[in-house]
Design an enzyme around this catalytic site. Structure first.
Site, short mmCIF file in Angstrom:
data_model
loop_
_atom_site.label_atom_id
_atom_site.label_comp_id
_atom_site.label_asym_id
_atom_site.label_seq_id
_atom_site.Cartn_x
_atom_site.Cartn_y
_atom_site.Cartn_z
N HIS A 33 27.30 36.45 -35.53
CA HIS A 33 26.01 36.68 -34.87
C HIS A 33 25.07 35.50 -35.08
O HIS A 33 24.32 35.11 -34.17
CB HIS A 33 25.39 37.97 -35.43
CG HIS A 33 24.00 38.23 -34.98
ND1 HIS A 33 22.90 38.10 -35.80
CD2 HIS A 33 23.50 38.60 -33.76
CE1 HIS A 33 21.81 38.40 -35.14
NE2 HIS A 33 22.13 38.71 -33.90
N GLU A 70 25.90 32.74 -32.70
CA GLU A 70 25.37 33.06 -31.37
C GLU A 70 23.92 32.59 -31.25
O GLU A 70 23.54 31.99 -30.24
CB GLU A 70 25.45 34.57 -31.14
CG GLU A 70 24.82 35.03 -29.84
CD GLU A 70 24.15 36.39 -29.96
OE1 GLU A 70 23.02 36.53 -29.47
OE2 GLU A 70 24.75 37.30 -30.56
N HIS A 71 23.12 32.82 -32.28
CA HIS A 71 21.73 32.36 -32.26
C HIS A 71 21.66 30.83 -32.23
O HIS A 71 20.88 30.25 -31.47
CB HIS A 71 21.01 32.86 -33.52
CG HIS A 71 20.46 34.24 -33.40
ND1 HIS A 71 19.13 34.53 -33.55
CD2 HIS A 71 21.07 35.43 -33.16
CE1 HIS A 71 18.93 35.84 -33.40
NE2 HIS A 71 20.11 36.40 -33.17
N GLU A 76 15.32 40.16 -38.08
CA GLU A 76 16.07 41.09 -37.23
C GLU A 76 16.76 42.16 -38.06
O GLU A 76 16.79 43.34 -37.69
CB GLU A 76 17.09 40.30 -36.39
CG GLU A 76 17.83 41.14 -35.37
CD GLU A 76 18.80 40.33 -34.52
OE1 GLU A 76 19.45 40.92 -33.65
OE2 GLU A 76 18.89 39.09 -34.73
#
Length: 407
Positions: free
Chosen positions: A46, A49-50, A126
């Site tokens: 993840h 991805e950022h 997040e």
């Protein structure tokens, strides 16, 4: 019309040409997600991805955003347990721009150390937001509970400790092992020419190389477990469920029909019994998820502490009812039409078409025509429903996760 080519380096390219539309949806699918991580790098899929949006050797993060805004396009990405997808939707004439920018992000990102530290803070926020949302968090806790120590039980976001320790070397090393041709599918749907599209993909991605590494591909063991998490909330948020079916198992279509009848909408049994007739919950439903080797099925909801036992009893009674008596003929027909309608209406979205192409190719190595999926749905019999319900709604694998003001 479907088309598929495999580049010399192993990247699969699948397309569906729809001449009468004016747009194209493009997606680069990487068969790597949270299940491929270990205890030292949880959340790295993840995080990557950022980071791919944070600048390349050719573009700053601002320029990446500006390039799509200037053509009225849309660029985004998401990470799941078994894959990561980078996708765009643009006017057909801007397809080359979409391919070039996404390719630049995947192949030329610089992973600036200062940007890494800033983005770690973003992801940590997040994670905190996720932990503050019990209606979201309970699904992660349920997966961890029912899957035990299996890699599929890991949260896509990772945890604060491992994300906080990620370095540039970690990111580069992980990408070199996972972002390789054999592990990638590039899908597109819309007003495009397959041959021209493949040529542009080859120009950008053709030199990518890498050796395939083993993934955590083994089926989980399901057994009855429970996990009650104490948290000061007004409601108890819960998931109760059991095993499901893998992407390659035909019984997943039968379970999809059971899911639709049990908790798939306002006409579903759970919604009618728990919300409409008794007013015991605002949110109530069910879902089914398929993975490579297995899957999950769960009913979920939120209710007051005083109503929890009654709601849980109603959910369990519906499990037993379907297991013992199946569905009514009307429910079976309605569920089939509900699923068929959703599939057909999804054909009007180029993004939905692209998602189906990429996902089925990544999982099954082939494009499944819509007619085949609908045929599998419409052929489900009442005997199939009872057989699958008896296999799935088994007390020996029924697990519970809940978050609420428990003592």
């Amino acid at each position: 019309m479907f088309n598929k080519d495999i580049l010399p380096n192993g990247i699969r390219v699948v397309t569906e040409t729809i001449p009468h539309v004016q747009s194209v949806a493009v997606g680069v699918w990487v068969g790597s997600g949270s299940r491929d991580e270990d205890d030292s790098n949880r959340g790295i899929s993840h995080f990557i991805e950022h980071m791919l949006f944070k600048g390349t050797a050719n573009r700053t993060a601002q320029q990446i955003a500006d390039e799509f805004d200037s053509i009225g396009g849309h660029l985004n990405a998401f990470t799941e347990k078994e894959y990561t997808c980078y996708f765009a939707k643009v006017l057909a004439e801007h397809t080359p721009i979409a391919i070039e920018v996404i390719g630049d992000m995947l192949l030329n990102s610089i992973f600036d150390c200062d940007e890494i530290e800033r983005e770690k803070n973003v992801v940590l926020e997040e994670i905190k937001r996720h932990e503050d949302s019990p209606d979201d968090l309970v699904h992660d806790i349920f997966a961890q509970t029912i899957l035990g120590g299996h890699p599929l039980g890991r949260s896509v976001l990772g945890d604060r400790e491992t994300v906080g320790k990620l370095t540039r070397d970690d990111v580069v090393s992980y990408m070199s092992k996972r972002y390789i041709p054999e592990n990638m599918v590039i899908a597109a749907a819309g007003n495009l020419n397959h041959k021209e599209f493949v040529g542009r993909i080859a120009d950008i991605f053709g030199l990518l190389s890498g050796e395939k590494v083993e993934t955590n591909q083994y089926a989980p063991t399901f057994c009855a477990r429970s996990n009650l998490t104490q948290k000061t909330t007004e409601q108890v948020h819960f998931c109760i469920g059991t095993r499901g079916f893998a992407h390659g198992e035909k019984d997943k279509y039968t379970l999809a029909i059971i899911d639709a009848v049990l908790g798939g909408g306002m006409s579903s049994r759970l919604f009618q019994e728990i919300r409409e007739k008794r007013g015991l919950a605002y949110s109530i439903g069910s879902y089914s998820i398929s993975y490579r080797e297995s899957g999950l099925f769960a009913a979920y909801g939120g209710t007051s502490m005083q109503s929890l036992d009654e709601v849980m009893g109603l959910v369990k009674s519906e499990f037993v009812s379907i297991r013992e008596a199946g569905l009514t003929d009307k429910e079976l027909e309605r569920a089939k039409n509900q699923i068929r309608g959703a599939l057909v209406l999804g054909q009007e979205s180029m993004s939905s078409r692209m998602m189906r192409l990429g996902k089925t190719e990544l999982y099954l190595g082939r494009i499944i025509p819509l007619e085949e999926i609908i045929g599998s749905i419409m052929s489900v019999s009442m005997a199939d429903i009872i057989r699958v319900a008896n296999e799935v709604f088994d007390d020996s694998t029924m697990s519970l996760a809940a978050i609420g003001p428990f003592n």
